[in-house]
Scaffold this motif. Structure first.
Motif, PDB file in Angstrom:
ATOM      1  N   LYS A 250     -15.233   6.141   2.028  1.00  0.00           N
ATOM      2  CA  LYS A 250     -13.927   6.264   1.373  1.00  0.00           C
ATOM      3  C   LYS A 250     -13.477   4.863   0.960  1.00  0.00           C
TER       4      LYS A 250
ATOM      5  N   TYR B 285       1.411   6.739  -8.475  1.00  0.00           N
ATOM      6  CA  TYR B 285       0.031   6.375  -8.104  1.00  0.00           C
ATOM      7  C   TYR B 285      -0.740   5.661  -9.221  1.00  0.00           C
TER       8      TYR B 285
ATOM      9  N   TYR C  39       0.845  -1.207   0.000  1.00  0.00           N
ATOM     10  CA  TYR C  39       0.000   0.000   0.000  1.00  0.00           C
ATOM     11  C   TYR C  39       0.876   1.251   0.000  1.00  0.00           C
TER      12      TYR C  39
ATOM     13  N   ARG D  26      -3.710   3.162  -8.317  1.00  0.00           N
ATOM     14  CA  ARG D  26      -4.044   3.452  -6.910  1.00  0.00           C
ATOM     15  C   ARG D  26      -5.011   4.641  -6.905  1.00  0.00           C
ATOM     16  N   ARG D  27      -6.157   4.501  -6.289  1.00  0.00           N
ATOM     17  CA  ARG D  27      -7.121   5.603  -6.206  1.00  0.00           C
ATOM     18  C   ARG D  27      -7.895   5.521  -4.895  1.00  0.00           C
ATOM     19  N   THR D  28      -8.369   6.691  -4.463  1.00  0.00           N
ATOM     20  CA  THR D  28      -9.317   6.782  -3.358  1.00  0.00           C
ATOM     21  C   THR D  28     -10.626   7.258  -3.965  1.00  0.00           C
TER      22      THR D  28
ATOM     23  N   TRP E  35      -6.085  -0.488  -4.600  1.00  0.00           N
ATOM     24  CA  TRP E  35      -4.766  -0.576  -5.251  1.00  0.00           C
ATOM     25  C   TRP E  35      -4.540  -1.985  -5.778  1.00  0.00           C
TER      26      TRP E  35
ATOM     27  N   GLU F   2      -7.764  11.323  -5.109  1.00  0.00           N
ATOM     28  CA  GLU F   2      -9.142  11.067  -4.692  1.00  0.00           C
ATOM     29  C   GLU F   2     -10.102  11.450  -5.811  1.00  0.00           C
TER      30      GLU F   2
ATOM     31  N   GLU G  96     -10.540   2.948  -0.811  1.00  0.00           N
ATOM     32  CA  GLU G  96      -9.176   3.009  -1.355  1.00  0.00           C
ATOM     33  C   GLU G  96      -8.895   1.688  -2.054  1.00  0.00           C
TER      34      GLU G  96
END
Ligand code: DHB
Ligand code: FE
Length: 324
Positions: free
Chosen positions: A152, A174, A110, A177-179, A156, A116, A154
């Motif tokens: 939220k 990133y 992580y 990888r996202r929120t 990945w 975001e 998250e």
């Protein structure tokens, strides 16, 4: 040489001294735990007549693991991560915090601070042309079935070669990888690429240890999640894509029946257009159920060293919104 000295007063007194039992300072908990671990290891040396050569080769492996920051990689392979999950599952069952989507291990890869997006967005940078387009979506609900808006999520995962951005320097920052913040109906939907399975680096000290056990270091294709929302228990989990040769043979012991999800191939032109995609894609649907809790500590992920997390903490403190 088959001497047995563990139970002698000399060795027992020695262990008490090593663990600092005769000292004022330090931590009582650390003393107790070190005393137990060292006693278990000394007894192992005695019971198996471990030679100096064997002992020092183990020290070399530990040094190599440390030098490569690999203990976090070996840890799931040795089952520690899953064992901690089993203990948290048992604690939840005892406290009747049940009915949510099952947890499974975080893994060592992580990175905090991913971009975001509100409800929907794209996770891949478009450079991985071997990666099949994935439409990953689902709804976050509570245990009564009510949608959780503003949760939220998250996410990945690895690229088509099994590599994770940040740890794989060939990928953009990133990438994958996202929120995602769920919409008013508790939904999230992102475009990404189907990840490939992951294998431990073959020449690594992690793999060296697994080889001694006659074990492989492969994981099935999988997607990691952290999900949180005020008033709900933080969930660390991941999904394993169905049909991978390692879906039920994961070296990291993360697979759980409820978390095996199919990727459904869709080539209908209307469906492609509806999602604004440019060709056939695979849809992965993962709905998440969060258990309710008033306990603040359970609403956040537990602390552990994570890539870029300290910088994030510092940044958020500067912005006057320090995390609890
Ligand atoms: C490991 C790698 C992963 O991608 C993961 O999810 C869990 C464990 C590992 O190398 O140990
Ligand atoms: Fe992983």
């Amino acid at each position: 040489m088959t001497v047995k000295i563990f139970d002698t007063p000399e060795v027992q007194n020695f262990l008490n001294t090593i663990a600092g039992f005769d000292q004022e300072g330090g931590s009582d908990r650390a003393k107790q735990i070190l005393h137990r671990i060292l006693s278990d290891l000394f007894r192992t040396i005695d019971d198996y007549d471990i030679t100096p050569e064997e002992y020092w080769s183990a020290v070399s492996v530990l040094n190599a693991l440390g030098q490569g920051t690999q203990f976090g990689l070996l840890s799931p392979g040795l089952g520690f991560d899953h064992f901690l999950d089993m203990r948290m599952d048992a604690a939840d069952a005892e406290a009747k915090r049940t009915g949510g989507t099952p947890r499974t291990i975080e893994g060592p890869l992580y990175v905090a601070g991913a971009p975001e997006v509100q409800g929907t967005g794209r996770m891949d940078d478009g450079s991985d042309t071997d990666g099949e387009t994935m439409w990953l979506n689902g709804q976050v609900r509570d245990t009564q079935g009510n949608p959780v808006a503003g949760a939220k999520v998250e996410v990945w995962h690895a690229n088509s070669k099994g590599g994770y951005s940040f740890f794989d320097p060939t990928q953009s920052e990133y990438n994958l990888r996202r929120t995602i913040i769920t919409d008013s109906d508790g939904r999230y939907a992102v475009r990404s690429i189907i990840p490939s399975g992951y294998g431990c680096p073959p020449d690594s000290p992690t793999q060296e240890v697994l080889n001694l056990l006659g074990r492989h270091g492969e994981r099935p294709a999988h997607i990691h999640y952290f999900i949180s929302a005020p008033g709900h228990q933080h969930l660390t989990t991941q999904i394993n894509l169905a049909g991978d040769p390692y879906t039920f043979d994961d070296f990291a012991f993360a697979t759980r029946e409820e978390l095996v999800i199919p990727a459904n191939r869709i080539d209908d032109a209307g469906e492609i257009a509806r999602r604004e995609l440019d060709g056939p894609f695979s849809e992965v649907v993962f709905d998440i159920v969060l258990a309710k809790t008033d306990e603040a500590a359970l609403q956040n992920r537990h602390a552990r060293p994570r890539a870029k997390e300290r910088e994030q903490d510092q940044a958020s403190q500067l912005a006057g919104t320090a995390r609890v």
